[in-house]
Enzyme design. Structure first.
Site, short mmCIF file in Angstrom:
data_model
loop_
_atom_site.label_atom_id
_atom_site.label_comp_id
_atom_site.label_asym_id
_atom_site.label_seq_id
_atom_site.Cartn_x
_atom_site.Cartn_y
_atom_site.Cartn_z
N VAL A 202 38.22 25.72 32.23
CA VAL A 202 38.42 25.44 33.65
C VAL A 202 38.56 23.93 33.88
O VAL A 202 39.45 23.48 34.60
CB VAL A 202 37.27 26.02 34.50
CG1 VAL A 202 37.32 25.49 35.93
CG2 VAL A 202 37.32 27.55 34.49
N GLU B 119 33.88 26.39 46.65
CA GLU B 119 34.64 27.62 46.89
C GLU B 119 34.75 28.48 45.63
O GLU B 119 34.62 29.70 45.68
CB GLU B 119 36.05 27.25 47.38
CG GLU B 119 36.89 28.42 47.79
CD GLU B 119 36.33 29.14 49.01
OE1 GLU B 119 36.42 28.62 50.12
OE2 GLU B 119 35.76 30.24 48.84
N VAL C 179 32.52 31.76 43.84
CA VAL C 179 32.70 33.21 44.07
C VAL C 179 34.19 33.48 44.21
O VAL C 179 34.88 32.85 45.01
CB VAL C 179 32.02 33.67 45.38
CG1 VAL C 179 32.12 35.20 45.50
CG2 VAL C 179 30.56 33.24 45.43
N GLU D 58 32.46 39.01 28.49
CA GLU D 58 31.70 38.01 27.73
C GLU D 58 31.65 38.47 26.27
O GLU D 58 31.88 39.64 25.98
CB GLU D 58 30.27 37.92 28.29
CG GLU D 58 30.18 37.40 29.72
CD GLU D 58 30.57 35.94 29.85
OE1 GLU D 58 30.29 35.15 28.92
OE2 GLU D 58 31.19 35.59 30.87
N ASP E 40 25.58 38.36 36.92
CA ASP E 40 26.62 37.44 37.41
C ASP E 40 27.05 37.85 38.83
O ASP E 40 27.21 36.99 39.70
CB ASP E 40 27.82 37.48 36.45
CG ASP E 40 28.96 36.61 36.93
OD1 ASP E 40 28.76 35.38 37.03
OD2 ASP E 40 30.04 37.14 37.23
N LYS F 117 26.58 35.87 42.63
CA LYS F 117 27.64 35.70 43.64
C LYS F 117 27.20 36.26 45.00
O LYS F 117 27.52 35.70 46.05
CB LYS F 117 28.93 36.35 43.15
CG LYS F 117 29.55 35.58 41.98
CD LYS F 117 30.70 36.32 41.34
CE LYS F 117 31.29 35.53 40.17
NZ LYS F 117 32.19 36.37 39.33
N GLY G 275 39.75 33.40 35.87
CA GLY G 275 40.88 32.80 35.15
C GLY G 275 40.88 31.31 35.39
O GLY G 275 40.47 30.84 36.44
#
Lengths: 360, 360
Positions: free
Chosen positions: B15, B141, B144, B205, B216, B220, B337
């Site tokens: 990322v 942002e 989530v 994962e 996870d 969120k 992604g």
């Protein structure tokens, strides 16, 4: 918040009054002017729409209204909740002198491309093109899909370098309702009867042909296309399917139109049956394809897997396909109504406030 | 833009590198520091992740990194793309000294409520609580649904006085894929085989139990709940259905787990059949109800009319029900992604830039 944003509200109709109601709960705003198409009230304390009925009201003069709202030692914004083209002629001048403009009025954004360019050029970035620190901000989220976060998302995608491929959706609550109901499982009613029901529920314009001609949707397609990067696209570039039968376009009254419409039920039924044979439903879809600039508004078939097939009620839905979102980024919800339109307007006004709040 | 925003990027993983790639095309940013968990490079010109492999890299010291990024005559931002808890301990201090924080890292926002309160208290409004002009801005942002406009929409609704009733959705691309495929028309594969496929596609994962345990998604839900107004809700308040069979939770390896999982196919099949008998499909849903504060993460049945029933691929979907949007405001799209996560981060960074761009 350390500062106040001073507001002039134009057009205290249903949406304008909902905006005033939402603003009244927010201490960061003070409404110091309200105007309708002929009169205005300028005040130093908070002013309501009712003041227009009193002796405080004077003839409307856009120049002195702008002088007044910008005379305070804080940010100023003019919120245009009219459906008129008149205020749009003033946007560029207001922005250039530092007054922000927030509006759900489509006229400036779907209208003349040169005027639109002048307005965008006068407005401070990020939504305009001016880099002048003293220019006003320009926000018009509620011109498409009311308060749904459509334009801000498209602008974020463009600003971060994504390649938008297409934007398409059901952009009219009225036409959403008509086709969702007409193609709902088990519906036996003809198209004309659904139009009749929609009118009786207040979902259509007084003359439903003003919805069925597709022009309102076409204006929204122009606004989406321009936000996505096609700045010079105009209404003339949009291929619009007017679903008012040709022989009924000149019928003199809405009532006479509604009386004649059932004669065309078989035509609509044939299209619905053709779609159903492929497992699809009919939707009235506005679409722009960025690579070709092709913009269309028409009755389209949505197959079982398509997001538009899942629409219900009078919801709007927009599907934004991009390089990063090849399956589409989808936003759906009520796209018409006073409270949700006012929500989009007031959220924009808060963006104006927060941008200015910490300036000297 | 008249000014530059100076950036330090923490965590140049997948990322982080996508963020650097998007930032490199935007002239308003200059990346002057990059750090991984042990080393950092401080530079006066633009720096890339590869510099960490060179002699320019020195041991990581958060204090001097913050000194460096804030030493320029412009806005400064630290973008935390790590998955670590360590930077979150510094957010409040960075914000208090005027450095903005932008991050897709969930740790600060789903973690300890006192630390979260301190961070929010140090950040400048609108996303934080400080009204100090010299405080930094805070945007997250992408914590989530990656770049989907979820938190900004919830915050706009709250700020404009709407009453949020519930927020629910499919918040994990992995769990979206698993249940969408498992409940797709015509699917004959057992649940274990779908997990196996998802793992081979890289959707899970390394140990799929880290997805299937629901933690996870629960994090969120905490972030959404806090944005919607439940500032003190914590992970302990979320009722989580761990879909890893109890007897497989302590199996030592992912491979051993996957080998045993088919023994539970009949259990999953029974739930799917029970849903199908009602015309519904299974979805793994996170949900918070504002009035009661009840937060849940569990396998739920979505009937044919429900937006969650229409999910496909690995999409996320969130349905926000409010007083103004009783049918729900729905946002759907890729929620995981590198490119879409980076999009959310860079759009936030642009908000920081535009807020500061016109300051003296």
């Amino acid at each position: 918040m350390p500062s106040t944003t001073y507001v002039a509200l134009l057009g205290p109709g249903l949406v304008g009054r909902a905006v005033l109601a939402q603003l009244s709960a927010l201490p960061q705003f003070r409404v110091v002017a309200v105007a309708n198409s002929s009169r205005m009230v300028l005040s130093s304390s908070s002013v309501t729409a009712d003041a227009l009925k009193t002796d405080a009201a004077v003839p409307l003069a856009y120049g002195s209204l702008a002088d007044h709202v910008s005379s305070y030692p804080g940010a100023s914004a003019i919120i245009d909740c009219t459906a008129s083209d008149a205020p749009a002629h003033w946007y560029a001048a207001w922005l250039a002198r530092g007054i922000s403009v927030v509006t759900p009025n489509k006229k400036a954004f779907a209208g003349d491309a040169a005027r639109y360019a002048a307005i965008r050029g006068s407005a401070r970035a990020p939504t305009g093109l001016s880099t002048r620190k003293d220019a006003g901000l320009l926000f018009h989220e509620s011109t498409v899909g009311a308060g749904l976060p459509l334009l801000c998302t498209i602008k974020d995608l463009v600003a971060t370098g994504d390649a938008i491929e297409s934007v398409e959706g059901v952009l009219s609550g009225t036409l959403s309702y008509l086709f969702n109901e007409y193609c709902a499982p088990g519906n036996k009613a003809g198209f004309a009867a659904i139009v009749e029901t929609a009118k009786s529920l207040g979902y259509t314009e007084p003359d439903p042909r003003d919805d069925l001609n597709g022009l309102d949707v076409a204006r929204k397609v122009v606004i989406l296309a321009r936000a996505a990067g096609l700045a010079s696209l105009t209404l003339d570039d949009v291929e619009v399917e007017n679903i008012v039968p040709a022989t009924l376009r000149d019928v003199p009254s809405a009532d006479a139109f509604l009386k004649e419409l059932p004669k065309f039920d078989a035509e609509f039924a044939a299209r619905k049956a053709a779609a159903a044979a492929k497992g699809a439903v009919l939707r009235y879809v506005g679409r722009v394809e960025l690579a070709t600039g092709k913009a269309t508004v028409k009755v389209a078939e949505a197959g079982a897997g398509h997001p538009l097939a899942g629409l219900g009620g009078a919801d709007n839905m927009v599907v934004i396909k991009t390089k990063r979102f090849p399956r589409g980024l989808v936003i759906q919800g009520a796209g018409a109504g006073d409270a949700v339109t006012a929500f989009g307007v007031v959220a924009d006004a808060l963006r104006v406030h927060h941008t200015h709040a910490f300036e000297p």
